[in-house]
Design a protein around this motif. Structure first.
Motif, PDB file in Angstrom:
ATOM      1  N   UNK A   1       0.800  -1.217   0.000  1.00  0.00           N
ATOM      2  CA  UNK A   1       0.000   0.000   0.000  1.00  0.00           C
ATOM      3  C   UNK A   1       0.833   1.267   0.000  1.00  0.00           C
ATOM      4  N   UNK A   2       2.148   1.145   0.237  1.00  0.00           N
ATOM      5  CA  UNK A   2       3.046   2.303   0.220  1.00  0.00           C
ATOM      6  C   UNK A   2       3.192   2.878  -1.189  1.00  0.00           C
ATOM      7  N   UNK A   3       3.634   4.137  -1.235  1.00  0.00           N
ATOM      8  CA  UNK A   3       4.097   4.776  -2.465  1.00  0.00           C
ATOM      9  C   UNK A   3       5.620   4.879  -2.393  1.00  0.00           C
ATOM     10  N   UNK A   4       6.277   4.728  -3.532  1.00  0.00           N
ATOM     11  CA  UNK A   4       7.705   5.016  -3.623  1.00  0.00           C
ATOM     12  C   UNK A   4       7.870   6.424  -4.169  1.00  0.00           C
ATOM     13  N   UNK A   5       8.681   7.229  -3.472  1.00  0.00           N
ATOM     14  CA  UNK A   5       8.910   8.612  -3.882  1.00  0.00           C
ATOM     15  C   UNK A   5      10.398   8.869  -4.025  1.00  0.00           C
TER      16      UNK A   5
ATOM     17  N   UNK B   1      10.728   2.121   4.441  1.00  0.00           N
ATOM     18  CA  UNK B   1      11.955   1.581   3.845  1.00  0.00           C
ATOM     19  C   UNK B   1      12.641   2.671   3.041  1.00  0.00           C
ATOM     20  N   UNK B   2      13.935   2.505   2.820  1.00  0.00           N
ATOM     21  CA  UNK B   2      14.665   3.507   2.029  1.00  0.00           C
ATOM     22  C   UNK B   2      15.964   2.925   1.503  1.00  0.00           C
TER      23      UNK B   2
ATOM     24  N   UNK C   1      12.348   6.656  -1.022  1.00  0.00           N
ATOM     25  CA  UNK C   1      11.645   6.331   0.215  1.00  0.00           C
ATOM     26  C   UNK C   1      10.353   5.604  -0.114  1.00  0.00           C
ATOM     27  N   UNK C   2      10.038   4.606   0.697  1.00  0.00           N
ATOM     28  CA  UNK C   2       8.726   3.952   0.655  1.00  0.00           C
ATOM     29  C   UNK C   2       7.898   4.577   1.770  1.00  0.00           C
ATOM     30  N   UNK C   3       6.821   5.267   1.394  1.00  0.00           N
ATOM     31  CA  UNK C   3       6.072   6.046   2.379  1.00  0.00           C
ATOM     32  C   UNK C   3       4.602   5.624   2.411  1.00  0.00           C
TER      33      UNK C   3
ATOM     34  N   UNK D   1       8.162  18.805  -0.318  1.00  0.00           N
ATOM     35  CA  UNK D   1       9.613  18.788  -0.155  1.00  0.00           C
ATOM     36  C   UNK D   1      10.352  18.564  -1.476  1.00  0.00           C
ATOM     37  N   UNK D   2       9.612  18.374  -2.567  1.00  0.00           N
ATOM     38  CA  UNK D   2      10.245  18.184  -3.868  1.00  0.00           C
ATOM     39  C   UNK D   2      10.279  16.746  -4.353  1.00  0.00           C
ATOM     40  N   UNK D   3       9.620  15.850  -3.628  1.00  0.00           N
ATOM     41  CA  UNK D   3       9.562  14.450  -4.047  1.00  0.00           C
ATOM     42  C   UNK D   3       8.337  14.221  -4.936  1.00  0.00           C
ATOM     43  N   UNK D   4       8.426  13.162  -5.752  1.00  0.00           N
ATOM     44  CA  UNK D   4       7.289  12.755  -6.573  1.00  0.00           C
ATOM     45  C   UNK D   4       7.070  11.256  -6.439  1.00  0.00           C
ATOM     46  N   UNK D   5       5.803  10.855  -6.466  1.00  0.00           N
ATOM     47  CA  UNK D   5       5.465   9.438  -6.461  1.00  0.00           C
ATOM     48  C   UNK D   5       5.740   8.860  -7.845  1.00  0.00           C
ATOM     49  N   UNK D   6       6.428   7.717  -7.910  1.00  0.00           N
ATOM     50  CA  UNK D   6       6.693   7.111  -9.206  1.00  0.00           C
ATOM     51  C   UNK D   6       6.358   5.617  -9.229  1.00  0.00           C
TER      52      UNK D   6
END
Length: 326
Positions: A156-160, A218-219, A279-281, A292-297
């Motif tokens: 269910x996490x997003x990677x950003x 996770x990261x 990051x896995x958020x 903060x400048x991150x994007x989900x991919x």
């Protein structure tokens, strides 16, 4: 009597870094491969890391000894950053060939010192040796600012990440194809070379990210390529990773179109040395990270493997003792 093959003639080339780590685990009984280690001494928690490189395999023609000193210091700092830890002190072991010029030696030390100072680390000195290759190893100690962050994303996490992939991969691809000199005036190539010479893990973002530490399951950083990060997160977490978009800028995508023989997926996934955080958020933290400048991919789902669109991701990044994996 037939002599039994004990395997003594098997070389490590081809076994790969992961295979060799498994051998380490078998011999010493413990090896926690998580980029950064936490230890406790008399009630104090510390974060420790060692990283290194060989100039014969890591130095490109446009890189100076100064660049290499900066780069290895940045690589250590990057591992602290993605685990939300602060590096404080570094010691360095240097092995150089006897015919290395004194000017190159001075430049290497300046690069190490300037890199350490730039990232807020105190360079304490270390060890000096003579050998058949030029090798630099940096060991650093610091403090973890939150609990341990591993490599196991939650379903269910997003990677950003910061969407600046592709630049270093483009330089690597052109260089190994023997075409780099033909494209030195392209802005994307110039930027890629600059990223390789002066990597900038965004350690200045650490204090802001600490506000959202509970969001991160996770990261990893992208030192060995985005493809390797994704496959590692999938394997260690026993999850399926589905990439929805390439984490790159629109300007980069447009420029790459002008270069024949370049597959944009390859230079994005099989780059490396961007030292960008992944990051896995938790999905409900998406907007905080966007600010903060991150994007989900990518998304983390139940299952296994890494997919780009509907197909298994063929690019697997860099692995020492194997090379680029596809």
């Amino acid at each position: 009597m037939k002599r039994r093959d004990t395997g003594n003639n098997v070389v490590i080339k081809g076994i790969g870094e992961t295979g060799l780590i498994n051998i380490i685990r078998d011999i010493i009984g413990y090896y926690e491969d998580n980029d950064l280690e936490h230890i406790e001494i008399n009630g104090y928690r510390l974060a420790v890391k060692i990283d290194g490189l060989s100039l014969s395999t890591s130095r490109m023609p446009f890189m100076t000894f100064y660049d290499m000193g900066w780069k290895v210091m940045a690589s250590v700092v990057s591992d602290f950053f993605v685990k939300l830890s602060k590096p404080l002190y570094a010691i360095v072991s240097i092995t150089l060939r006897g015919n290395t010029s004194i000017d190159d030696f001075r430049e290497l030390i300046r690069g190490l010192g300037d890199g350490a100072g730039h990232f807020g680390v105190r360079y304490l000195g270390g060890d000096l040796n003579e050998g058949l290759d030029d090798v630099i190893d940096v060991a650093a100690v610091g403090v973890p600012m939150i609990g341990t962050i591993g490599r196991r994303p939650k379903i269910g996490d997003f990677l950003v990440t910061i969407p600046q992939f592709g630049y270093t991969g483009l330089v690597f691809k052109l260089y190994y194809d023997g075409r780099l000199n033909d494209w030195l005036n392209l802005d994307a190539v110039k930027r890629g070379i600059n990223m390789l010479r002066r990597p900038e893990p965004p350690i200045n973002m650490l204090s802001e990210l600490l506000r959202y530490g509970d969001c991160i399951s996770a990261s990893m950083d992208s030192s060995d390529g985005l493809g390797k990060v994704l496959w590692t997160l999938s394997t260690d977490g026993n999850v399926k990773v589905v990439v929805d978009r390439l984490p790159m800028s629109d300007d980069f995508a447009e420029e790459v179109k002008s270069i024949p023989g370049i597959t944009i997926e390859e230079v994005v996934f099989n780059g490396g040395e961007e030292f960008l955080p992944i990051f896995s958020i938790s999905s409900d933290c998406e907007e905080d990270f966007r600010r903060l400048g991150f994007e989900v991919f990518a998304k983390v789902e139940e299952g296994s493997g890494v997919y780009y669109g509907s197909s298994t991701l063929r690019y697997k990044g860099w692995d020492y003792f194997i090379g680029w994996s596809t």
